[in-house]
Design an enzyme around this catalytic site. Structure first.
Site, PDB file in Angstrom:
ATOM      1  N   CYS A  57       0.842  -1.195   0.000  1.00  0.00           N
ATOM      2  CA  CYS A  57       0.000   0.000   0.000  1.00  0.00           C
ATOM      3  C   CYS A  57       0.879   1.247   0.000  1.00  0.00           C
ATOM      4  O   CYS A  57       1.782   1.374   0.833  1.00  0.00           O
ATOM      5  CB  CYS A  57      -0.890  -0.018   1.240  1.00  0.00           C
ATOM      6  SG  CYS A  57      -1.912   1.463   1.420  1.00  0.00           S
ATOM      7  N   CYS A  60       0.295   3.122   3.533  1.00  0.00           N
ATOM      8  CA  CYS A  60       0.767   2.652   4.840  1.00  0.00           C
ATOM      9  C   CYS A  60       1.851   1.578   4.771  1.00  0.00           C
ATOM     10  O   CYS A  60       2.367   1.166   5.806  1.00  0.00           O
ATOM     11  CB  CYS A  60      -0.408   2.149   5.668  1.00  0.00           C
ATOM     12  SG  CYS A  60      -1.090   0.569   5.108  1.00  0.00           S
ATOM     13  N   CYS A 128      -8.480  -4.943 -10.092  1.00  0.00           N
ATOM     14  CA  CYS A 128      -8.054  -3.884 -11.009  1.00  0.00           C
ATOM     15  C   CYS A 128      -7.594  -2.703 -10.160  1.00  0.00           C
ATOM     16  O   CYS A 128      -8.412  -1.986  -9.587  1.00  0.00           O
ATOM     17  CB  CYS A 128      -9.234  -3.512 -11.899  1.00  0.00           C
ATOM     18  SG  CYS A 128      -8.825  -2.339 -13.190  1.00  0.00           S
TER      19      CYS A 128
HETATM   20 FE    FE Z   1      -2.783   1.027   3.507  1.00  0.00          FE
END
Ligand code: FE
Length: 141
Positions: A57, A60, A128
Protein backbone atom coordinates in the site's frame (compact mmCIF):
# COMPACT_ATOMS: atom_id res chain seq x y z
CA UNK A 1 -13.51 8.67 16.80
CA UNK A 2 -15.13 12.04 16.09
CA UNK A 3 -14.68 13.30 12.56
CA UNK A 4 -14.09 9.86 11.05
CA UNK A 5 -15.57 9.45 7.61
CA UNK A 6 -15.25 5.66 7.67
CA UNK A 7 -18.20 3.39 8.20
CA UNK A 8 -18.53 2.67 11.93
CA UNK A 9 -18.35 -1.10 11.37
CA UNK A 10 -14.84 -0.87 9.96
CA UNK A 11 -11.85 0.53 11.82
CA UNK A 12 -8.31 0.92 10.51
CA UNK A 13 -5.17 0.53 12.57
CA UNK A 14 -3.36 3.22 10.56
CA UNK A 15 -5.31 6.47 10.76
CA UNK A 16 -4.25 9.97 9.83
CA UNK A 17 -6.13 13.23 9.55
CA UNK A 18 -6.97 14.39 6.06
CA UNK A 19 -4.13 16.91 6.34
CA UNK A 20 -1.80 14.14 7.48
CA UNK A 21 -2.56 12.14 4.34
CA UNK A 22 -2.10 15.21 2.15
CA UNK A 23 1.37 15.74 3.59
CA UNK A 24 2.37 12.09 3.33
CA UNK A 25 1.12 11.33 -0.19
CA UNK A 26 1.80 12.73 -3.65
CA UNK A 27 -1.15 14.73 -5.01
CA UNK A 28 -2.11 11.88 -7.38
CA UNK A 29 -1.79 9.20 -4.68
CA UNK A 30 -3.89 11.38 -2.36
CA UNK A 31 -6.56 11.77 -5.03
CA UNK A 32 -6.78 8.00 -5.58
CA UNK A 33 -6.24 6.65 -2.05
CA UNK A 34 -8.17 9.24 -0.07
CA UNK A 35 -10.69 10.59 -2.61
CA UNK A 36 -11.57 7.39 -4.51
CA UNK A 37 -9.96 8.70 -7.68
CA UNK A 38 -8.92 6.61 -10.67
CA UNK A 39 -5.61 7.05 -12.45
CA UNK A 40 -5.46 7.38 -16.22
CA UNK A 41 -5.16 3.89 -17.74
CA UNK A 42 -1.68 3.05 -18.96
CA UNK A 43 -0.14 5.76 -16.78
CA UNK A 44 1.45 3.59 -14.08
CA UNK A 45 4.98 2.22 -14.47
CA UNK A 46 3.76 -0.74 -12.41
CA UNK A 47 1.89 -1.98 -15.49
CA UNK A 48 5.28 -3.11 -16.74
CA UNK A 49 6.65 -4.45 -13.45
CA UNK A 50 7.51 -8.12 -13.99
CA UNK A 51 10.02 -8.76 -11.21
CA UNK A 52 9.48 -11.03 -8.26
CA UNK A 53 8.41 -9.14 -5.19
CA UNK A 54 5.49 -7.65 -3.33
CA UNK A 55 3.16 -4.73 -4.00
CA UNK A 56 2.52 -2.72 -0.85
CA UNK A 57 0.00 0.00 0.00
CA UNK A 58 1.39 3.42 -0.99
CA UNK A 59 -0.43 4.86 2.01
CA UNK A 60 0.77 2.65 4.84
CA UNK A 61 3.28 0.13 3.42
CA UNK A 62 1.25 -2.99 4.16
CA UNK A 63 1.96 -5.86 1.69
CA UNK A 64 -1.16 -6.30 -0.47
CA UNK A 65 -0.35 -8.40 -3.56
CA UNK A 66 2.42 -10.87 -4.45
CA UNK A 67 4.04 -10.68 -7.88
CA UNK A 68 2.99 -14.24 -8.74
CA UNK A 69 -0.68 -13.18 -8.70
CA UNK A 70 -0.11 -10.30 -11.17
CA UNK A 71 -1.19 -10.77 -14.77
CA UNK A 72 -1.64 -8.72 -17.91
CA UNK A 73 -5.34 -7.84 -18.11
CA UNK A 74 -5.00 -5.49 -21.07
CA UNK A 75 -6.89 -2.76 -19.19
CA UNK A 76 -3.98 -0.40 -18.55
CA UNK A 77 -4.18 -0.92 -14.79
CA UNK A 78 -2.04 -3.32 -12.75
CA UNK A 79 -4.19 -6.42 -12.26
CA UNK A 80 -4.00 -9.36 -9.87
CA UNK A 81 -6.08 -12.48 -9.43
CA UNK A 82 -5.81 -12.55 -5.63
CA UNK A 83 -4.70 -10.32 -2.74
CA UNK A 84 -2.59 -11.41 0.20
CA UNK A 85 -5.04 -12.96 2.63
CA UNK A 86 -6.69 -10.36 4.86
CA UNK A 87 -4.75 -7.44 3.37
CA UNK A 88 -7.66 -5.81 1.55
CA UNK A 89 -11.35 -5.35 2.24
CA UNK A 90 -14.25 -4.54 -0.06
CA UNK A 91 -17.48 -2.61 -0.06
CA UNK A 92 -20.23 -1.99 -2.58
CA UNK A 93 -19.69 1.11 -4.72
CA UNK A 94 -22.79 2.51 -6.42
CA UNK A 95 -21.15 5.63 -7.90
CA UNK A 96 -21.32 6.53 -11.60
CA UNK A 97 -24.63 4.64 -12.09
CA UNK A 98 -22.89 1.27 -11.70
CA UNK A 99 -22.70 -1.30 -8.96
CA UNK A 100 -19.09 -2.30 -8.46
CA UNK A 101 -17.07 -3.82 -5.66
CA UNK A 102 -14.61 -1.30 -4.29
CA UNK A 103 -11.30 -2.55 -2.86
CA UNK A 104 -9.41 -0.79 -0.09
CA UNK A 105 -6.44 -1.41 2.18
CA UNK A 106 -7.61 -3.19 5.33
CA UNK A 107 -4.94 -1.39 7.38
CA UNK A 108 -5.41 2.28 6.40
CA UNK A 109 -8.67 2.27 4.40
CA UNK A 110 -6.97 3.74 1.33
CA UNK A 111 -8.91 3.21 -1.90
CA UNK A 112 -7.06 0.86 -4.25
CA UNK A 113 -9.46 0.07 -7.09
CA UNK A 114 -12.21 -2.45 -7.84
CA UNK A 115 -12.58 -6.22 -8.20
CA UNK A 116 -14.48 -7.85 -11.06
CA UNK A 117 -15.51 -11.49 -11.62
CA UNK A 118 -13.77 -11.79 -15.00
CA UNK A 119 -10.24 -12.69 -13.97
CA UNK A 120 -8.15 -15.76 -14.70
CA UNK A 121 -7.98 -19.00 -12.75
CA UNK A 122 -7.45 -20.08 -10.04
CA UNK A 123 -9.80 -17.43 -8.58
CA UNK A 124 -11.64 -15.96 -11.57
CA UNK A 125 -11.22 -12.54 -9.95
CA UNK A 126 -9.67 -9.43 -11.45
CA UNK A 127 -8.34 -7.00 -8.87
CA UNK A 128 -8.05 -3.88 -11.01
CA UNK A 129 -5.71 -1.63 -9.05
CA UNK A 130 -4.49 1.92 -9.39
CA UNK A 131 -0.71 1.70 -9.67
CA UNK A 132 -0.27 5.00 -7.84
CA UNK A 133 -1.93 3.40 -4.80
CA UNK A 134 0.83 0.74 -4.71
CA UNK A 135 4.59 0.65 -4.25
CA UNK A 136 6.66 -2.29 -5.47
CA UNK A 137 9.24 -3.94 -3.25
CA UNK A 138 11.45 -6.32 -5.25
CA UNK A 139 12.40 -9.60 -3.60
CA UNK A 140 15.91 -9.82 -2.19
CA UNK A 141 18.31 -11.29 -4.73
FE1 FE B 1 -2.78 1.03 3.51
Amino acid sequence: MFGSKQAPAETFSVRLTDEGWRVRLSPEAYRVLRQHGTERPGSSPLNFEKREGVFVCAGCGTPLFRSETKYESGTGWPSFYAPIEGAVATRTDRSFFMTRTEVHCATCGGHLGHVFPDGPQPTGQRYCMNGVALDFRPAQE
